[in-house]
Design an enzyme around this catalytic site. Structure first.
Site, PDB file in Angstrom:
ATOM      1  CG  HIS A   1       2.871 -47.298  -1.322  1.00  0.00           C
ATOM      2  ND1 HIS A   1       3.500 -48.473  -1.091  1.00  0.00           N
ATOM      3  CD2 HIS A   1       1.413 -46.533  -0.915  1.00  0.00           C
ATOM      4  CE1 HIS A   1       2.675 -48.623   0.338  1.00  0.00           C
ATOM      5  NE2 HIS A   1       1.924 -47.419  -0.266  1.00  0.00           N
TER       6      HIS A   1
ATOM      7  N   GLY B   1       4.617 -50.774  -1.342  1.00  0.00           N
ATOM      8  CA  GLY B   1       4.404 -51.378   0.361  1.00  0.00           C
ATOM      9  C   GLY B   1       3.229 -52.309  -0.588  1.00  0.00           C
ATOM     10  CG  HIS B   2      -0.577 -50.420  -1.132  1.00  0.00           C
ATOM     11  ND1 HIS B   2      -0.792 -49.233  -1.441  1.00  0.00           N
ATOM     12  CD2 HIS B   2      -1.458 -50.744  -0.764  1.00  0.00           C
ATOM     13  CE1 HIS B   2      -0.679 -48.880  -1.081  1.00  0.00           C
ATOM     14  NE2 HIS B   2      -1.972 -49.719  -0.206  1.00  0.00           N
TER      15      HIS B   2
ATOM     16  CD  GLN C   1      -9.952 -46.264   7.244  1.00  0.00           C
ATOM     17  OE1 GLN C   1     -10.522 -47.237   6.773  1.00  0.00           O
ATOM     18  NE2 GLN C   1      -9.058 -45.883   6.585  1.00  0.00           N
TER      19      GLN C   1
ATOM     20  N   GLY D   1       0.130 -54.927   6.260  1.00  0.00           N
ATOM     21  CA  GLY D   1       1.087 -54.512   7.032  1.00  0.00           C
ATOM     22  C   GLY D   1       1.596 -54.022   8.434  1.00  0.00           C
ATOM     23  CD  GLU D   2       5.271 -56.914  10.794  1.00  0.00           C
ATOM     24  OE1 GLU D   2       6.274 -56.374  10.683  1.00  0.00           O
ATOM     25  OE2 GLU D   2       4.874 -58.039  11.557  1.00  0.00           O
ATOM     26  CE  LYS D   3       1.894 -47.598   5.549  1.00  0.00           C
ATOM     27  NZ  LYS D   3       0.300 -46.701   6.308  1.00  0.00           N
TER      28      LYS D   3
ATOM     29  CD  GLN E   1      -5.348 -50.271   9.369  1.00  0.00           C
ATOM     30  OE1 GLN E   1      -5.968 -49.725   9.557  1.00  0.00           O
ATOM     31  NE2 GLN E   1      -4.410 -50.687   8.091  1.00  0.00           N
TER      32      GLN E   1
ATOM     33  CB  SER F   1       2.272 -43.857   3.637  1.00  0.00           C
ATOM     34  OG  SER F   1       0.959 -42.993   3.950  1.00  0.00           O
TER      35      SER F   1
END
Length: 270
Positions: free
Chosen positions: A34, A36-37, A61, A146-148, A152, A184
């Site tokens: 998306h 964000g990526h 995970q 990403g800081e989202k 992590q 996301s």
């Protein structure tokens, strides 16, 4: 734009570029690309001579009852989206990152212990293990996250520091929808909640919002929380709770709901 599936091929490509004096930036993803990526990939292109995007849905995970089987796997459309946005030098899409008999994992402590580490104790072990394997397959100069997923990011930085890895970890600000929801790959799960949340946003912006409408929305969200929370992932429960908090700006909640919606209440009742 090369699509590589074997670790020997991606390692060879990385080393070849570096021997030629070029730098390499890795953008790790689980696919379902998306905006964000794409922002991460664009930043990687500004950072290094060569960009590699990894696409792999990492099974370690995911816990029992989570969405491993449902997680979107859309390699063809992911590659098309990346190419349309400016492309990268290689996409690494391994079929499997774990050989038969795999028996070694990274178990991070420190920043991995609270919050998501408490709710999903398997999660950061899976993340740290697959990220370290990616860094081994792709000995890049940089990797960008990403800081989202801020915890992590902190866990990965801690691992790089503690294991004396030479890769430099970069962070990119969270990319959001117009109404503030972080982009996301799992947002499609939230479609009923997103509609409610955006309705909340409109209510918040009105000078004289209708308290009765907001109160009905709040009661409906609370009912969803009570009936669905055992099946909801921790992140989705947070989104639902945040939507309810937005409603509370225009409608006073009953005491029991108010207790849950306080920041300290989430950990006590979730």
């Amino acid at each position: 734009m090369n699509i590589l599936h074997h670790k020997t091929d991606i390692t060879a490509a990385t080393i070849k570029w570096q021997k030629a004096g070029e730098t390499v930036c890795l953008v790790p993803t689980m696919g379902s690309i998306h905006s964000g990526h794409l922002a991460l990939i664009a930043k990687a292109r500004q950072t290094a001579s060569r960009v590699i995007v990894s696409i792999y849905v990492n099974p370690t995970q995911f816990g029992a009852g989570e969405d491993l089987d449902k997680y979107p796997r859309t390699l063809d459309s992911d590659c098309a989206a990346i190419e349309a946005s400016g492309g990268c030098d290689a996409i690494y899409a391994p079929a499997n990152m774990y050989d038969d008999g795999h028996a070694t994992s990274i178990v991070p402590g420190g920043v991995a212990n609270p919050m998501e580490g408490e709710a999903r104790p398997h999660f950061f072990t899976g993340v740290a293990t697959v990220v370290l394997k990616l860094f081994t397959h792709i000995p890049a100069d940089f990797a960008i996250f990403g800081e989202k997923d801020f915890q992590q990011l902190a866990v990965i930085r801690q691992m790089v520091r503690d294991l004396d890895l030479t890769i430099q970890i970069l962070a990119h600000p969270t990319i959001r929808e117009a109404d503030g929801l972080a982009l996301s790959s799992r947002n499609h799960y939230l479609s009923p909640l997103i509609a409610s949340w955006r309705h909340c946003s409109m209510l918040k912006c009105r000078q004289r919002p209708t308290r009765s409408i907001a109160a009905r929305q709040l009661r409906r969200l609370w009912k969803q929380r009570e009936t669905a929370s055992p099946k909801l992932g921790f992140g989705r429960l947070i989104i639902l709770t945040f939507a309810a908090r937005m409603i509370c700006r225009v409608a006073a909640p009953p005491p029991r709901i108010a207790e849950f919606l306080r920041p300290s209440g989430l950990g006590q009742h979730a």
